[in-house]
Design a protein around this motif. Structure first.
Motif, short mmCIF file in Angstrom:
data_model
loop_
_atom_site.label_atom_id
_atom_site.label_comp_id
_atom_site.label_asym_id
_atom_site.label_seq_id
_atom_site.Cartn_x
_atom_site.Cartn_y
_atom_site.Cartn_z
N SER A 228 1.24 12.12 20.62
CA SER A 228 2.63 12.10 19.48
C SER A 228 3.28 12.66 20.17
CB SER A 228 2.12 13.97 19.46
OG SER A 228 2.25 14.83 19.80
N GLU A 229 4.29 12.14 18.97
CA GLU A 229 5.70 11.76 19.13
C GLU A 229 6.73 13.15 19.96
OE1 GLU A 229 8.61 9.20 19.29
OE2 GLU A 229 7.10 8.78 18.10
N ASN A 230 6.13 14.05 19.50
CA ASN A 230 6.72 14.95 20.38
C ASN A 230 6.28 15.13 21.81
OD1 ASN A 230 4.25 15.96 19.56
ND2 ASN A 230 4.90 18.21 19.76
N ARG A 231 5.27 14.72 21.99
CA ARG A 231 4.45 14.67 24.05
C ARG A 231 5.02 13.18 24.39
NH1 ARG A 231 -0.76 14.77 24.18
NH2 ARG A 231 -0.49 15.14 26.47
N LEU A 232 5.09 12.14 23.87
CA LEU A 232 5.26 10.85 24.58
C LEU A 232 5.94 11.02 25.86
CD1 LEU A 232 4.49 8.21 23.33
CD2 LEU A 232 5.99 8.21 22.42
N GLU A 233 7.24 11.36 25.57
CA GLU A 233 8.56 11.64 26.63
C GLU A 233 7.25 11.78 27.96
OE1 GLU A 233 13.11 12.39 27.76
OE2 GLU A 233 11.66 11.88 26.21
N ASP A 234 7.00 13.14 27.83
CA ASP A 234 5.85 13.56 29.24
C ASP A 234 5.23 12.48 29.38
OD1 ASP A 234 8.29 15.66 28.86
OD2 ASP A 234 6.28 17.31 27.28
N ALA A 235 4.37 12.31 28.58
CA ALA A 235 3.45 11.83 28.56
C ALA A 235 3.47 10.57 28.92
CB ALA A 235 2.03 11.36 26.75
N ARG A 236 4.83 9.88 29.80
CA ARG A 236 4.67 8.27 30.27
C ARG A 236 5.36 8.62 31.34
NH1 ARG A 236 8.09 5.94 24.58
NH2 ARG A 236 6.33 4.25 23.91
N LYS A 237 6.32 10.22 31.19
CA LYS A 237 6.70 10.29 33.06
C LYS A 237 5.42 10.63 33.88
CE LYS A 237 11.43 12.34 31.53
NZ LYS A 237 12.18 13.94 31.50
N GLU A 238 3.88 11.29 32.91
CA GLU A 238 3.25 11.64 33.69
C GLU A 238 2.18 10.71 33.83
OE1 GLU A 238 -1.16 13.91 33.22
OE2 GLU A 238 -0.25 13.75 31.92
N ALA A 239 2.43 9.16 32.97
CA ALA A 239 1.48 7.84 33.31
C ALA A 239 2.04 7.49 34.98
CB ALA A 239 1.58 6.73 32.30
N GLU A 240 3.27 7.49 35.05
CA GLU A 240 4.03 7.29 36.01
C GLU A 240 3.77 7.73 37.29
OE1 GLU A 240 5.80 4.28 36.03
OE2 GLU A 240 6.23 4.04 34.03
N THR A 241 3.07 8.64 37.16
CA THR A 241 2.52 9.19 38.79
C THR A 241 1.43 9.61 38.77
OG1 THR A 241 1.83 11.28 37.51
CG2 THR A 241 3.94 11.06 38.03
N LEU A 242 0.42 9.24 37.84
CA LEU A 242 -0.98 8.51 38.07
C LEU A 242 -1.38 7.56 39.40
CD1 LEU A 242 -2.18 9.80 35.09
CD2 LEU A 242 -2.02 10.90 37.08
N LYS A 243 -2.77 7.37 39.61
CA LYS A 243 -3.15 6.25 40.26
C LYS A 243 -3.28 5.14 38.75
CE LYS A 243 -5.31 7.91 44.32
NZ LYS A 243 -6.35 8.26 45.19
#
Length: 646
Positions: free
Chosen positions: A254-269
């Motif tokens: 969802s749009e309101n979670r997108l920025e946080d999800a992209r930041k999380e993706a950068e921290t994952l394997k």
């Protein structure tokens, strides 16, 4: 025994046929009959009839003036129920009077007998487990009460629905011109003019059609059936019309979670995925594979592989859902060793995070089993089989959170409409039927004939007002010798521009799925995906999803050309979709155009194969007039001639 004399037994048996008479009408009533009990119970019928288990037999009796909208609501309800796996049948007054009751007129006595016969037929339908939908003026209260009593005596539900439309509105509708004739005196005893209509005093439901759509009125009847437990609550509602679900579930963050999800993706394997994998990710994200929530876990993989179905979504209301092609994500042993044990993985394409895979599950990629069950052969010269054998030895499944719409930036993204975008377009166009045509080849006039004929049949034979064609070329991976997507799209646009297909009732869009070339197994996937997009009719062609046998020594087609259509008609989990069978079209030399093949004059027809068509295009020759729209042929010829110079 003396001539003319009969035994007392014969006389008694003969006189058991009682004749009751009125001044203008007589009815013979048989009394020497005994009801025979069925060996099959209603509960047992309910276990096997339709896709939703349980006995649902009942009668819904629509009464009201001519032109009130009884049949419109009845037939909309019939389509709604049948598309959701509930057997239903509409008994219309005009239709019944053409057959069963063709010997009856419109006197009060004949009207009574008309209703009695229909009520008895409806009772039999209901007793068999079918929802009988009766649309009859039935102006007299005593006749309607008789119909109710017939059902009550058999302990079958009966619902009287009064379609309360004012006389003046019915007269303005008057599509049959009956009110006009009655006013002129050429029709006598016409209800509402010179024959009274007795309004129901205690109907089970009163509906109005003024200021309401047919779908909104149908919804009120659905509520009635739900309230009485005839149909389960929670199945898709009208207002969706006959297009199935209002929306399918997408897997985008969802749009309101997108920025946080992209930041999380950068921290994952990270797991780098291929173009083929990204195409499947797009299919999943947009809802084409609903109810899948990501790449298949092992249980889903096995269910799809062995049963061509998956569980989930609204299964409780619809039963199983078809899904014949495993959608899986292969990984190498090296990647598996790094990623196993992670609670989430960042999926990357060309260095950019595109999705998060939650709670990943790794399992062995049993390639030969997958190939054998999907394709019916294990020949590595088959192009998709070759890719499977060359892919990773492990599969990873899990729930997807996709970080935005997949864009290919090839000038064609505006045609890549998701299922929900297509549903919105159908609604904007006022579609009451959507028929889909899957293709991966250029359109010739034989294909167009199939689509034109389907549209004609929906209008003339099925009573739809606004059928819309979904012209839906496959846009994912295809084998090297297939015509590329950009060329096909140019060719399809030329077909529309030349008026071969009506632009105002056609949507040209791209289906993002890769091609498997898996014949009857794959055609089920193609149909299921279009059903998720809102199509309720699917045109299946000759040898859908087929190709020549990869073993050239064997030769011929890998799949029998008619099996795709035959399998599709019997496939489970496609209850929203009606299959439009393939009709063979060929070039008719007698009229110089494509026409449906007639065996009685086979010598008039020429079957122009794909090989012959490609040969003509490469050599700069034109096909026979009427084979393909000229502008569309020009696009194709220029492409094949460019191959000769490269």
């Amino acid at each position: 025994m003396p001539a003319g004399q009969e035994s007392q037994d014969n006389k008694k048996q003969r006189t058991e046929m009682i004749i009751t008479s009125t001044s203008a009408w007589a009815l013979q009533v048989a009394t020497n009959v005994t009801e025979q009990k069925h060996h099959v119970s209603r509960d047992k019928r309910g276990q096997v009839l339709g896709n939703l288990r349980g006995f649902r037999g009942c009668t819904v009796w629509f009464t009201g003036l001519s032109g009130a909208g009884k049949t419109s609501v009845s037939f909309e309800l019939e389509a709604y129920l049948v598309s959701r796996g509930i057997p239903a049948y509409g008994l219309d007054g005009d239709n019944v009077r053409k057959g069963l009751n063709k010997n009856l007129g419109f006197s009060p006595e004949d009207r009574e007998e008309n209703i009695r016969r229909v009520a008895e037929v409806a009772r039999l339908f209901a007793d068999s487990g079918v929802v009988a939908l009766c649309s009859f003026v039935s102006p007299f209260s005593k006749d309607r009460e008789m119909a109710r009593k017939i059902h009550k005596e058999s302990e079958l539900p009966f619902f009287e629905v009064f379609v309360n439309t004012p006389l003046n509105v019915c007269e303005t509708r008057d599509t049959k011109g009956l009110y006009k004739k009655a006013r002129e005196g050429s029709i006598k005893g016409f209800t509402g003019v010179d024959q009274a209509y007795e309004k129901p005093e205690h109907p089970d439901l009163v509906v109005k059609t003024v200021g309401c759509t047919v779908e909104e009125t149908t919804l009120q009847v659905v509520d009635l059936l739900e309230e009485h437990g005839i149909i389960p609550k929670g199945i898709n509602r009208p207002g969706e019309s006959i297009l199935g679900l209002d929306r399918v579930e997408e897997l985008f963050v969802s749009e309101n979670r997108l920025e946080d999800a992209r930041k999380e993706a950068e921290t994952l394997k990270q797991l780098n995925i291929s173009t083929l994998d990204l195409q499947w990710l797009q299919v999943l994200a947009e809802g084409w594979a609903y109810p899948l929530k990501g790449f298949m876990r092992e249980d889903q993989f096995l269910q799809s592989l062995h049963f061509n179905t998956v569980s989930g979504g609204d299964e409780a209301a619809h039963g199983i859902r078809n899904h014949s092609i495993p959608i899986v994500l292969p990984v190498s042993s090296e990647d598996k060793a790094i990623l196993d044990g992670c609670s989430a993985i960042s999926l990357r394409y060309e260095g950019k995070p595109v999705a998060i895979l939650r709670l990943p599950e790794f399992y062995v990629h049993r390639k030969e089993e997958r190939v054998a069950r999907t394709f019916g052969c294990v020949n590595r010269d088959h192009p998709y089989i070759k890719m499977i054998y060359e892919s990773g030895d492990w599969l990873v499944g899990g729930d997807l959170e996709v970080l935005g719409k997949i864009m290919w930036n090839d000038g064609l993204d505006q045609y890549r409409l998701s299922p929900n975008e297509l549903r919105a377009r159908f609604k904007e166009m006022g579609a009451d039927a959507v028929f889909a045509f899957q293709l991966r080849n250029p359109i010739h006039n034989g294909h167009a004939l199939l689509m034109q004929d389907t549209r004609r049949r929906l209008l003339e034979e099925r009573g739809f007002k606004k059928p819309v064609l979904l012209l839906h070329p496959l846009g994912g991976w295809t084998k090297d010798d297939d015509v590329p997507l950009p060329i096909r799209m140019q060719q399809h646009q030329a077909v529309l521009q030349e008026g071969v297909l009506p632009e105002d009732s056609t949507i040209l869009a791209i289906f993002p799925s890769p091609m498997h070339y898996a014949g009857p197994t794959e055609v089920q996937w193609h149909a299921k995906a279009r059903m998720n997009a809102g199509a309720n009719f699917y045109i299946v062609g000759r040898d859908p999803a087929g190709l020549p046998h990869p073993n050239k020594e064997v030769g011929g087609d890998l799949y029998e050309p008619t099996h795709g259509a035959r399998v599709l008609r019997a496939a489970p989990g496609l209850s929203h979709l009606e299959i439009v069978p393939f009709r063979v079209a060929a070039y008719d030399r007698s009229v110089r155009k494509m026409a449906f093949f007639e065996p009685s004059r086979a010598s008039d027809f020429d079957f122009i194969s794909g090989t012959k068509m490609r040969g003509l295009a490469r050599s700069g020759q034109n096909p026979p007039d009427g084979f393909m729209a000229p502008k569309a042929w020009k696009v194709l010829a220029e492409y094949y001639q460019s191959l000769r110079t490269n």
